[in-house]
Design an enzyme around this catalytic site. Structure first.
Site, PDB file in Angstrom:
ATOM      1  N   CYS A  98       0.807  -1.226   0.000  1.00 57.60           N
ATOM      2  CA  CYS A  98       0.000   0.000   0.000  1.00 57.60           C
ATOM      3  C   CYS A  98       0.842   1.278   0.000  1.00 57.60           C
ATOM      4  O   CYS A  98       1.417   1.616  -1.020  1.00 57.60           O
ATOM      5  CB  CYS A  98      -0.962  -0.044   1.173  1.00 57.60           C
ATOM      6  SG  CYS A  98      -2.385   1.018   0.963  1.00 57.60           S
ATOM      7  N   HIS A 197      -3.460  -5.642   2.444  1.00 56.17           N
ATOM      8  CA  HIS A 197      -3.070  -5.767   3.851  1.00 56.17           C
ATOM      9  C   HIS A 197      -3.632  -7.090   4.378  1.00 56.17           C
ATOM     10  O   HIS A 197      -4.265  -7.849   3.641  1.00 56.17           O
ATOM     11  CB  HIS A 197      -3.706  -4.631   4.668  1.00 56.17           C
ATOM     12  CG  HIS A 197      -3.195  -3.272   4.367  1.00 56.17           C
ATOM     13  ND1 HIS A 197      -1.957  -2.813   4.770  1.00 56.17           N
ATOM     14  CD2 HIS A 197      -3.785  -2.240   3.697  1.00 56.17           C
ATOM     15  CE1 HIS A 197      -1.812  -1.547   4.374  1.00 56.17           C
ATOM     16  NE2 HIS A 197      -2.891  -1.171   3.726  1.00 56.17           N
TER      17      HIS A 197
HETATM   18  N1  GLN Z   1      -2.009   6.921   2.488  1.00 54.39           N
HETATM   19  C1  GLN Z   1      -2.137   6.018   1.344  1.00 54.39           C
HETATM   20  C2  GLN Z   1      -3.576   6.008   0.767  1.00 54.39           C
HETATM   21  O1  GLN Z   1      -4.516   6.379   1.448  1.00 54.39           O
HETATM   22  C3  GLN Z   1      -1.745   4.594   1.743  1.00 54.39           C
HETATM   23  C4  GLN Z   1      -2.668   3.992   2.821  1.00 54.39           C
HETATM   24  C5  GLN Z   1      -2.171   2.658   3.344  1.00 54.39           C
HETATM   25  O2  GLN Z   1      -0.959   2.375   3.363  1.00 54.39           O
HETATM   26  N2  GLN Z   1      -3.125   1.831   3.821  1.00 54.39           N
HETATM   27  O3  GLN Z   1      -3.754   5.593  -0.377  1.00 54.39           O
END
Ligand code: GLN
Length: 246
Positions: A98, A197
């Site tokens: 992510c 995740h």
């Molecule tokens: N801040 C980034 C987004 O919102 C990554 C979020 C995350 O790592 N879950 O896309």
């Protein structure tokens, strides 16, 4: 060569800043699946201000995080851009989740604030969308068996990939890279980015073993057979998420 008396060295990049949803569980999975096979694993946490000796490492992991933490890491990663690109050329394995995935592309443009420059290990870019994608994902990967990958996504970033960088999977349930082109994740050589995740690897042991094999090949320059493990519980966790919407 069998998998006894071999080693994998892992660099865990910025665990204090990028570890949302317990993404470090991916490192733990690689560690345990190696140790269960008699493979030694050394894990170094790389934090802001630390140097990275790419000659040492076979496997790099970077987790996800909120925009604020990504901003701090983006600045740090720029210091290691050339070295990490050399590591890619030497077939080191990267797994990025992510927010970490977004920083391995060319840039991430959050909703507010400056554009975060990435290190371009992946030919990809990310721009924040108006919708937050949150939920379970089932996707199909064509370079491993079983083909399904499962996980949980929570991102507003929309990632688009180009050139020699290819998706790791096709989305069946959920949104993936951008909710439009049905792609999930990205791969260039042995660099893998994903929005999954969960953590990702405990529920996708086949993908974990794929990465372990690549890391061993990078280090020893030959195929090293991985003995089979009893993945009864991992498979149960995987299968209960396949095609699960809520
Ligand atoms: N801040 C980034 C987004 O919102 C990554 C979020 C995350 O790592 N879950 O896309």
């Amino acid at each position: 060569m069998d998998s006894k008396n071999v080693t994998i060295n892992i660099a865990h990049l910025y665990p204090r800043l990028l570890n949302i949803y317990g993404d470090w569980g991916n490192v733990l999975t690689v560690k345990k699946r190696c140790e269960w096979r008699g493979i030694d694993v050394n894990i170094d946490a790389v934090e802001t201000g630390d140097t990275i000796d790419i000659k040492k490492y076979d496997f790099y992991f970077i987790g996800g995080g909120q925009d604020a933490q990504q901003t701090a890491v983006a600045k740090e990663l720029q210091k290691h851009k050339a070295a990490l690109q050399d590591a890619v050329d030497e077939n080191a394995v990267f797994l990025a989740i992510c927010g970490g995935y977004q920083l391995l592309g060319h840039y991430y443009q959050p909703h507010e604030g400056e554009r975060l420059e990435g290190i371009g290990l992946l030919d990809a870019y990310t721009e924040a969308g108006n919708t937050r994608f949150i939920g379970n994902v089932t996707a199909e990967c064509d370079f491993i068996l079983p083909r399904t990958l499962v996980g949980f996504e929570n991102h507003s970033g929309l990632t688009y990939i180009n050139g020699a960088t290819e998706p790791i999977a096709t989305v069946k349930i959920g949104h993936g890279n951008n909710g439009k082109d049905k792609t999930e994740g990205a791969r260039y050589k042995n660099v893998f980015g994903t929005y999954l995740h969960g953590s990702f690897l405990p529920k996708n042991p086949h993908f974990a073993d794929y990465l372990i094999s690549l890391a061993l090949h990078k280090r020893y320059k030959e195929e090293i057979e991985l003995i089979s493990l009893n993945d009864e519980f991992e498979t149960m966790a995987h299968d209960c998420l396949v095609n699960k919407k809520y």
